[in-house]
Design a protein around this motif. Structure first.
Motif, mmCIF file in Angstrom:
data_model
loop_
_atom_site.group_PDB
_atom_site.id
_atom_site.type_symbol
_atom_site.label_atom_id
_atom_site.label_comp_id
_atom_site.label_asym_id
_atom_site.label_seq_id
_atom_site.Cartn_x
_atom_site.Cartn_y
_atom_site.Cartn_z
ATOM 1 N N THR A 162 38.822 63.123 24.276
ATOM 2 C CA THR A 162 39.951 62.754 23.127
ATOM 3 C C THR A 162 39.742 62.350 21.981
ATOM 4 O O THR A 162 40.395 62.726 20.779
ATOM 5 C CB THR A 162 41.855 62.149 23.865
ATOM 6 N N PRO A 217 35.702 53.559 26.354
ATOM 7 C CA PRO A 217 36.712 54.289 27.048
ATOM 8 C C PRO A 217 36.411 54.346 28.393
ATOM 9 O O PRO A 217 35.404 54.116 29.139
ATOM 10 C CB PRO A 217 36.760 55.551 26.250
ATOM 11 N N VAL A 236 38.823 60.189 27.940
ATOM 12 C CA VAL A 236 39.207 59.700 26.934
ATOM 13 C C VAL A 236 38.813 59.794 26.479
ATOM 14 O O VAL A 236 39.063 59.985 24.191
ATOM 15 C CB VAL A 236 39.414 58.566 26.687
ATOM 16 N N GLU A 291 42.496 66.176 30.520
ATOM 17 C CA GLU A 291 41.483 65.203 30.942
ATOM 18 C C GLU A 291 41.584 63.678 31.389
ATOM 19 O O GLU A 291 43.062 63.519 31.639
ATOM 20 C CB GLU A 291 41.183 64.525 29.543
ATOM 21 N N GLY A 292 40.691 63.146 32.130
ATOM 22 C CA GLY A 292 40.981 62.145 33.414
ATOM 23 C C GLY A 292 40.668 62.609 34.109
ATOM 24 O O GLY A 292 40.367 61.936 35.243
ATOM 25 N N ARG A 321 49.526 63.357 30.640
ATOM 26 C CA ARG A 321 48.218 62.843 30.561
ATOM 27 C C ARG A 321 48.169 62.049 31.147
ATOM 28 O O ARG A 321 48.748 61.108 31.637
ATOM 29 C CB ARG A 321 48.492 61.969 28.866
ATOM 30 N N GLY A 371 44.462 58.409 31.246
ATOM 31 C CA GLY A 371 43.166 58.012 31.174
ATOM 32 C C GLY A 371 41.676 58.268 32.436
ATOM 33 O O GLY A 371 41.554 59.585 32.275
ATOM 34 N N THR A 421 42.557 53.812 27.643
ATOM 35 C CA THR A 421 42.939 53.970 28.579
ATOM 36 C C THR A 421 43.827 55.514 29.155
ATOM 37 O O THR A 421 44.272 55.780 30.119
ATOM 38 C CB THR A 421 42.937 53.150 29.692
ATOM 39 N N GLY A 422 43.944 56.041 27.405
ATOM 40 C CA GLY A 422 44.379 56.774 27.238
ATOM 41 C C GLY A 422 45.900 56.706 25.979
ATOM 42 O O GLY A 422 45.833 55.800 26.149
#
Length: 383
Positions: free
Chosen positions: A157, A149, A154, A312-313, A289, A291, A118-119
Protein backbone atom coordinates in the motif's frame (compact mmCIF):
# COMPACT_ATOMS: atom_id res chain seq x y z
CA UNK A 1 20.69 -13.07 23.68
CA UNK A 2 22.62 -10.30 25.44
CA UNK A 3 20.79 -8.09 27.93
CA UNK A 4 21.19 -4.37 27.26
CA UNK A 5 19.23 -2.52 29.93
CA UNK A 6 21.11 0.70 29.12
CA UNK A 7 19.10 0.97 25.89
CA UNK A 8 15.91 2.93 26.65
CA UNK A 9 12.92 2.30 24.41
CA UNK A 10 9.54 4.04 24.63
CA UNK A 11 6.59 2.16 23.11
CA UNK A 12 3.80 4.54 22.12
CA UNK A 13 0.21 4.03 21.01
CA UNK A 14 -2.76 6.40 20.96
CA UNK A 15 -4.92 4.38 23.34
CA UNK A 16 -3.84 1.85 25.92
CA UNK A 17 -6.01 -0.89 24.42
CA UNK A 18 -3.48 -1.58 21.66
CA UNK A 19 -0.74 -2.33 24.19
CA UNK A 20 -3.07 -4.04 26.67
CA UNK A 21 -4.68 -6.39 24.15
CA UNK A 22 -2.64 -6.60 20.95
CA UNK A 23 0.81 -6.32 22.55
CA UNK A 24 -0.01 -8.53 25.53
CA UNK A 25 3.18 -10.01 26.98
CA UNK A 26 5.49 -8.06 24.68
CA UNK A 27 6.68 -5.29 26.98
CA UNK A 28 7.35 -7.70 29.83
CA UNK A 29 9.52 -9.81 27.54
CA UNK A 30 11.35 -6.77 26.14
CA UNK A 31 11.99 -5.45 29.66
CA UNK A 32 14.30 -8.43 30.17
CA UNK A 33 16.52 -6.91 27.48
CA UNK A 34 15.92 -3.16 27.57
CA UNK A 35 14.73 -0.28 29.75
CA UNK A 36 11.13 -0.18 28.52
CA UNK A 37 8.61 2.64 29.00
CA UNK A 38 5.00 2.63 27.78
CA UNK A 39 3.08 5.74 26.70
CA UNK A 40 -0.58 6.06 25.70
CA UNK A 41 -3.66 8.08 26.48
CA UNK A 42 -4.23 7.63 30.25
CA UNK A 43 -6.93 4.99 30.61
CA UNK A 44 -7.63 1.73 32.41
CA UNK A 45 -5.82 -0.19 29.69
CA UNK A 46 -2.61 1.67 30.48
CA UNK A 47 -3.07 0.75 34.16
CA UNK A 48 -3.44 -2.88 33.07
CA UNK A 49 -0.21 -2.62 31.09
CA UNK A 50 1.66 -1.26 34.12
CA UNK A 51 0.38 -4.03 36.38
CA UNK A 52 0.79 -6.96 34.02
CA UNK A 53 3.84 -6.03 31.97
CA UNK A 54 5.75 -4.58 34.96
CA UNK A 55 7.03 -1.58 33.03
CA UNK A 56 6.87 2.12 33.79
CA UNK A 57 3.98 3.89 32.09
CA UNK A 58 3.34 7.55 31.27
CA UNK A 59 -0.10 8.85 30.38
CA UNK A 60 -0.24 11.48 27.64
CA UNK A 61 -3.66 12.64 26.46
CA UNK A 62 -4.06 11.99 22.74
CA UNK A 63 -7.20 12.43 20.67
CA UNK A 64 -7.88 9.70 18.12
CA UNK A 65 -9.40 12.17 15.65
CA UNK A 66 -7.70 15.27 14.24
CA UNK A 67 -8.10 18.09 16.79
CA UNK A 68 -5.55 20.89 16.20
CA UNK A 69 -5.74 22.42 19.69
CA UNK A 70 -5.53 19.12 21.55
CA UNK A 71 -2.90 17.79 19.14
CA UNK A 72 -0.57 20.73 19.78
CA UNK A 73 -0.89 20.13 23.53
CA UNK A 74 -0.11 16.41 23.01
CA UNK A 75 2.97 17.21 20.90
CA UNK A 76 4.23 19.65 23.52
CA UNK A 77 3.70 17.07 26.29
CA UNK A 78 5.47 14.35 24.31
CA UNK A 79 8.34 16.74 23.63
CA UNK A 80 8.68 17.34 27.39
CA UNK A 81 8.61 13.60 28.09
CA UNK A 82 11.26 12.86 25.46
CA UNK A 83 13.54 15.62 26.78
CA UNK A 84 13.22 14.23 30.30
CA UNK A 85 13.48 10.52 29.44
CA UNK A 86 16.13 10.81 26.69
CA UNK A 87 15.11 7.58 24.89
CA UNK A 88 17.41 5.85 22.42
CA UNK A 89 14.36 4.59 20.48
CA UNK A 90 10.72 5.55 20.25
CA UNK A 91 8.54 2.95 18.55
CA UNK A 92 5.02 3.86 17.47
CA UNK A 93 2.27 1.74 15.92
CA UNK A 94 -1.09 3.51 15.84
CA UNK A 95 -1.85 6.29 13.28
CA UNK A 96 -2.54 9.28 15.54
CA UNK A 97 0.25 8.50 18.00
CA UNK A 98 2.49 8.03 14.96
CA UNK A 99 1.79 11.57 13.83
CA UNK A 100 2.18 13.18 17.25
CA UNK A 101 5.18 11.17 18.47
CA UNK A 102 7.11 11.37 15.20
CA UNK A 103 6.80 15.19 15.19
CA UNK A 104 7.79 15.44 18.87
CA UNK A 105 10.60 12.93 18.37
CA UNK A 106 12.01 14.82 15.41
CA UNK A 107 11.76 18.07 17.37
CA UNK A 108 13.71 16.63 20.31
CA UNK A 109 16.17 14.74 18.11
CA UNK A 110 15.39 11.24 19.37
CA UNK A 111 18.09 9.17 17.59
CA UNK A 112 15.85 6.32 16.39
CA UNK A 113 12.21 6.97 15.52
CA UNK A 114 10.64 3.64 14.54
CA UNK A 115 7.23 3.54 12.90
CA UNK A 116 5.18 0.38 12.39
CA UNK A 117 2.15 1.22 10.22
CA UNK A 118 -0.61 -1.35 10.75
CA UNK A 119 -2.91 -0.22 7.95
CA UNK A 120 -4.34 3.02 6.57
CA UNK A 121 -7.81 4.49 7.00
CA UNK A 122 -7.70 6.46 3.74
CA UNK A 123 -7.92 3.24 1.71
CA UNK A 124 -11.59 2.82 2.64
CA UNK A 125 -12.55 6.49 2.17
CA UNK A 126 -13.53 8.68 -0.79
CA UNK A 127 -13.57 12.34 -1.75
CA UNK A 128 -12.15 15.17 0.34
CA UNK A 129 -12.05 13.12 3.54
CA UNK A 130 -9.80 10.57 1.80
CA UNK A 131 -7.37 13.33 0.75
CA UNK A 132 -7.23 14.82 4.24
CA UNK A 133 -6.73 11.47 5.96
CA UNK A 134 -4.13 10.44 3.36
CA UNK A 135 -2.10 13.60 4.10
CA UNK A 136 -2.08 12.98 7.85
CA UNK A 137 -1.32 9.25 7.47
CA UNK A 138 1.54 9.97 5.09
CA UNK A 139 3.11 12.69 7.25
CA UNK A 140 4.55 10.46 10.02
CA UNK A 141 6.57 8.52 7.43
CA UNK A 142 8.56 11.67 6.67
CA UNK A 143 9.59 12.07 10.33
CA UNK A 144 10.49 8.42 10.98
CA UNK A 145 14.10 7.25 10.78
CA UNK A 146 13.08 3.59 10.37
CA UNK A 147 9.84 2.16 8.96
CA UNK A 148 8.85 -1.43 9.69
CA UNK A 149 5.31 -2.04 8.37
CA UNK A 150 3.24 -4.75 10.00
CA UNK A 151 2.89 -6.82 6.82
CA UNK A 152 3.86 -7.10 3.19
CA UNK A 153 0.38 -5.88 2.40
CA UNK A 154 1.06 -2.60 4.20
CA UNK A 155 4.35 -2.28 2.32
CA UNK A 156 2.45 -2.76 -0.94
CA UNK A 157 0.00 0.00 0.00
CA UNK A 158 2.79 2.44 0.89
CA UNK A 159 4.52 1.76 -2.43
CA UNK A 160 1.30 1.86 -4.46
CA UNK A 161 0.38 5.33 -3.18
CA UNK A 162 4.00 6.58 -3.17
CA UNK A 163 3.84 7.54 0.50
CA UNK A 164 7.63 7.45 0.98
CA UNK A 165 10.85 6.48 -0.76
CA UNK A 166 12.47 5.34 2.46
CA UNK A 167 13.44 1.67 2.92
CA UNK A 168 10.61 -0.53 4.16
CA UNK A 169 11.30 -3.78 5.99
CA UNK A 170 9.39 -6.41 7.93
CA UNK A 171 10.44 -7.46 11.41
CA UNK A 172 10.67 -11.20 10.97
CA UNK A 173 7.73 -12.31 8.84
CA UNK A 174 5.62 -9.38 10.01
CA UNK A 175 3.01 -8.98 12.79
CA UNK A 176 3.24 -6.60 15.75
CA UNK A 177 3.15 -9.40 18.33
CA UNK A 178 2.63 -12.77 16.66
CA UNK A 179 0.30 -15.25 18.31
CA UNK A 180 0.78 -16.99 21.65
CA UNK A 181 0.57 -20.66 20.72
CA UNK A 182 0.42 -21.61 24.38
CA UNK A 183 -3.02 -19.98 24.59
CA UNK A 184 -4.25 -20.23 21.00
CA UNK A 185 -4.08 -23.99 20.71
CA UNK A 186 -6.77 -26.64 20.75
CA UNK A 187 -4.82 -28.43 23.48
CA UNK A 188 -5.13 -25.41 25.78
CA UNK A 189 -8.94 -25.58 25.94
CA UNK A 190 -10.33 -26.60 29.32
CA UNK A 191 -13.25 -29.00 28.89
CA UNK A 192 -15.06 -27.75 31.99
CA UNK A 193 -14.82 -24.12 30.95
CA UNK A 194 -15.98 -24.99 27.44
CA UNK A 195 -19.01 -26.79 28.87
CA UNK A 196 -19.93 -23.66 30.85
CA UNK A 197 -19.59 -21.48 27.75
CA UNK A 198 -21.78 -23.79 25.69
CA UNK A 199 -24.44 -23.67 28.38
CA UNK A 200 -24.28 -19.85 28.51
CA UNK A 201 -24.93 -19.51 24.77
CA UNK A 202 -27.38 -22.44 24.64
CA UNK A 203 -25.10 -24.27 22.21
CA UNK A 204 -26.88 -26.67 19.83
CA UNK A 205 -24.55 -29.05 17.94
CA UNK A 206 -27.10 -29.40 15.12
CA UNK A 207 -26.32 -25.78 14.09
CA UNK A 208 -23.38 -24.26 12.27
CA UNK A 209 -21.79 -21.42 14.25
CA UNK A 210 -20.36 -18.64 12.08
CA UNK A 211 -17.97 -16.43 14.04
CA UNK A 212 -17.19 -12.74 13.49
CA UNK A 213 -14.59 -11.06 15.73
CA UNK A 214 -13.91 -7.32 15.57
CA UNK A 215 -15.24 -3.83 16.06
CA UNK A 216 -18.78 -3.47 14.73
CA UNK A 217 -18.20 -0.77 12.11
CA UNK A 218 -18.91 -0.59 8.39
CA UNK A 219 -15.35 -1.11 7.18
CA UNK A 220 -15.20 -4.48 8.94
CA UNK A 221 -17.79 -5.76 6.45
CA UNK A 222 -20.33 -6.75 9.11
CA UNK A 223 -23.15 -5.17 7.09
CA UNK A 224 -22.58 -7.63 4.22
CA UNK A 225 -22.23 -10.56 6.60
CA UNK A 226 -25.47 -9.83 8.46
CA UNK A 227 -27.22 -9.41 5.12
CA UNK A 228 -25.91 -12.71 3.78
CA UNK A 229 -25.68 -15.43 6.42
CA UNK A 230 -29.46 -15.95 6.65
CA UNK A 231 -29.59 -16.83 2.94
CA UNK A 232 -27.34 -19.88 3.40
CA UNK A 233 -29.26 -23.19 3.52
CA UNK A 234 -29.18 -25.16 6.75
CA UNK A 235 -29.30 -24.38 10.45
CA UNK A 236 -26.90 -21.52 11.09
CA UNK A 237 -26.22 -19.13 13.93
CA UNK A 238 -24.03 -16.03 13.82
CA UNK A 239 -21.75 -15.20 16.75
CA UNK A 240 -20.60 -11.56 16.82
CA UNK A 241 -17.78 -10.76 19.26
CA UNK A 242 -17.06 -7.05 19.43
CA UNK A 243 -18.39 -3.64 20.47
CA UNK A 244 -20.48 -1.18 18.49
CA UNK A 245 -18.50 2.00 17.75
CA UNK A 246 -19.77 5.48 16.91
CA UNK A 247 -17.05 6.16 14.35
CA UNK A 248 -18.04 4.60 11.00
CA UNK A 249 -21.25 3.14 12.48
CA UNK A 250 -23.23 0.36 10.82
CA UNK A 251 -26.72 1.19 9.50
CA UNK A 252 -29.46 1.23 12.12
CA UNK A 253 -31.23 -1.84 10.75
CA UNK A 254 -28.01 -3.85 10.97
CA UNK A 255 -27.51 -2.85 14.60
CA UNK A 256 -31.14 -3.79 15.34
CA UNK A 257 -30.64 -7.16 13.66
CA UNK A 258 -27.52 -7.92 15.68
CA UNK A 259 -29.14 -6.89 18.95
CA UNK A 260 -32.54 -8.55 18.44
CA UNK A 261 -32.25 -11.57 16.13
CA UNK A 262 -32.45 -14.69 18.35
CA UNK A 263 -30.08 -16.53 15.99
CA UNK A 264 -27.36 -13.90 16.47
CA UNK A 265 -25.28 -14.16 19.62
CA UNK A 266 -23.71 -10.78 20.36
CA UNK A 267 -21.03 -10.36 23.03
CA UNK A 268 -19.36 -6.98 23.53
CA UNK A 269 -16.08 -8.32 24.82
CA UNK A 270 -14.49 -11.52 26.09
CA UNK A 271 -11.03 -12.62 27.19
CA UNK A 272 -11.92 -16.11 25.98
CA UNK A 273 -12.08 -15.51 22.24
CA UNK A 274 -10.08 -18.73 21.72
CA UNK A 275 -12.95 -20.74 23.22
CA UNK A 276 -15.37 -19.30 20.67
CA UNK A 277 -12.88 -20.09 17.90
CA UNK A 278 -12.68 -23.66 19.18
CA UNK A 279 -16.45 -24.20 18.99
CA UNK A 280 -17.08 -22.23 15.78
CA UNK A 281 -17.78 -24.01 12.50
CA UNK A 282 -15.74 -21.31 10.76
CA UNK A 283 -14.59 -17.73 11.13
CA UNK A 284 -15.81 -15.11 8.63
CA UNK A 285 -13.67 -11.99 8.27
CA UNK A 286 -15.28 -9.66 5.66
CA UNK A 287 -13.13 -6.56 6.36
CA UNK A 288 -12.45 -3.89 3.71
CA UNK A 289 -8.91 -3.04 4.92
CA UNK A 290 -6.35 -4.59 7.24
CA UNK A 291 -2.72 -4.45 8.29
CA UNK A 292 -2.13 -8.00 9.48
CA UNK A 293 -5.27 -9.08 11.34
CA UNK A 294 -4.62 -10.79 14.66
CA UNK A 295 -8.01 -12.46 14.49
CA UNK A 296 -6.87 -14.53 11.48
CA UNK A 297 -3.65 -15.51 13.22
CA UNK A 298 -5.56 -16.51 16.33
CA UNK A 299 -8.29 -18.43 14.50
CA UNK A 300 -5.67 -20.16 12.36
CA UNK A 301 -3.72 -21.16 15.45
CA UNK A 302 -6.93 -22.61 16.92
CA UNK A 303 -7.55 -24.73 13.84
CA UNK A 304 -10.73 -22.80 13.05
CA UNK A 305 -11.48 -22.77 9.28
CA UNK A 306 -11.40 -19.29 7.77
CA UNK A 307 -13.05 -17.42 4.93
CA UNK A 308 -12.00 -13.78 4.49
CA UNK A 309 -11.79 -10.94 2.00
CA UNK A 310 -9.10 -10.90 -0.67
CA UNK A 311 -7.35 -7.76 0.60
CA UNK A 312 -3.83 -6.77 1.61
CA UNK A 313 -3.10 -8.09 5.08
CA UNK A 314 -5.56 -10.98 4.92
CA UNK A 315 -3.64 -12.40 1.96
CA UNK A 316 -0.40 -12.31 3.96
CA UNK A 317 -1.99 -15.04 6.09
CA UNK A 318 -4.61 -16.88 4.00
CA UNK A 319 -3.75 -18.44 0.65
CA UNK A 320 -6.92 -19.09 -1.36
CA UNK A 321 -7.88 -22.78 -1.62
CA UNK A 322 -4.67 -23.77 0.17
CA UNK A 323 -5.26 -22.85 3.81
CA UNK A 324 -8.57 -20.97 3.60
CA UNK A 325 -10.96 -19.28 1.20
CA UNK A 326 -11.00 -15.70 -0.11
CA UNK A 327 -13.89 -13.61 -1.44
CA UNK A 328 -14.13 -10.08 -2.79
CA UNK A 329 -14.77 -7.24 -0.31
CA UNK A 330 -18.14 -5.45 -0.37
CA UNK A 331 -19.48 -8.22 -2.64
CA UNK A 332 -22.47 -10.04 -1.15
CA UNK A 333 -22.61 -12.44 -4.11
CA UNK A 334 -19.10 -13.85 -3.69
CA UNK A 335 -19.51 -13.89 0.11
CA UNK A 336 -22.67 -15.95 -0.21
CA UNK A 337 -21.07 -18.43 -2.65
CA UNK A 338 -17.93 -18.81 -0.56
CA UNK A 339 -19.87 -19.24 2.66
CA UNK A 340 -22.18 -21.83 1.09
CA UNK A 341 -19.19 -23.81 -0.26
CA UNK A 342 -17.41 -23.72 3.10
CA UNK A 343 -20.44 -25.04 4.99
CA UNK A 344 -21.10 -27.72 2.37
CA UNK A 345 -17.49 -28.97 2.46
CA UNK A 346 -16.40 -29.25 6.11
CA UNK A 347 -13.69 -31.85 5.41
CA UNK A 348 -12.00 -29.58 2.87
CA UNK A 349 -12.17 -26.64 5.28
CA UNK A 350 -10.57 -28.70 8.04
CA UNK A 351 -7.71 -29.61 5.69
CA UNK A 352 -7.21 -25.93 4.96
CA UNK A 353 -7.25 -25.16 8.69
CA UNK A 354 -4.53 -27.73 9.37
CA UNK A 355 -2.28 -26.16 6.75
CA UNK A 356 -2.86 -22.69 8.15
CA UNK A 357 -1.87 -23.83 11.64
CA UNK A 358 1.42 -25.10 10.20
CA UNK A 359 2.08 -21.76 8.48
CA UNK A 360 1.41 -19.83 11.68
CA UNK A 361 3.72 -22.07 13.70
CA UNK A 362 6.50 -21.46 11.18
CA UNK A 363 6.05 -17.71 10.62
CA UNK A 364 4.00 -16.07 13.36
CA UNK A 365 4.75 -17.85 16.64
CA UNK A 366 4.99 -15.04 19.23
CA UNK A 367 8.35 -16.33 20.45
CA UNK A 368 9.83 -15.89 16.96
CA UNK A 369 8.30 -12.42 16.53
CA UNK A 370 9.63 -11.13 19.87
CA UNK A 371 13.12 -12.51 19.28
CA UNK A 372 13.18 -10.79 15.88
CA UNK A 373 12.04 -7.53 17.53
CA UNK A 374 14.89 -7.66 20.06
CA UNK A 375 17.41 -8.17 17.27
CA UNK A 376 15.90 -5.28 15.30
CA UNK A 377 16.10 -2.88 18.24
CA UNK A 378 19.74 -3.78 18.78
CA UNK A 379 20.51 -3.33 15.10
CA UNK A 380 18.88 0.08 14.64
CA UNK A 381 20.51 1.36 17.84
CA UNK A 382 23.90 0.07 16.74
CA UNK A 383 24.27 -1.91 19.96
Amino acid sequence: MAVNNTLKIIRITTGGMFQDILLKGQLRFLSLHFDMVSISDPDQHLVNVANRERVRTIGVEMSREISPGKDLVSIRTLRQVFRREKPDIIHVSTPKAGLLAMIAGKWTRVPVRMLTPTGFRFVGLTGLKRKIVFFFEKLPLSFATHIFPESQGVINTIRQYKMTRKPLMLIGSGSVNGVNLGIFSEGAIDAGKMAILKKEIDFDPSYNYLLFVGRIVKDKGITELVGTWKKIPGKNKLVVLGPFEKGDPVPGHIEDEIRNNPDIIHIDWTDDVHYFMALATLLVHPSYREGLPNVLLQAGAMGCPIICTAIEGNMDIVDDKINGLLFQPRDIGTLEKTLAFALANPATMQQYAGKLRQKIEYKFDQKLVLQALVRQYQEVAGK
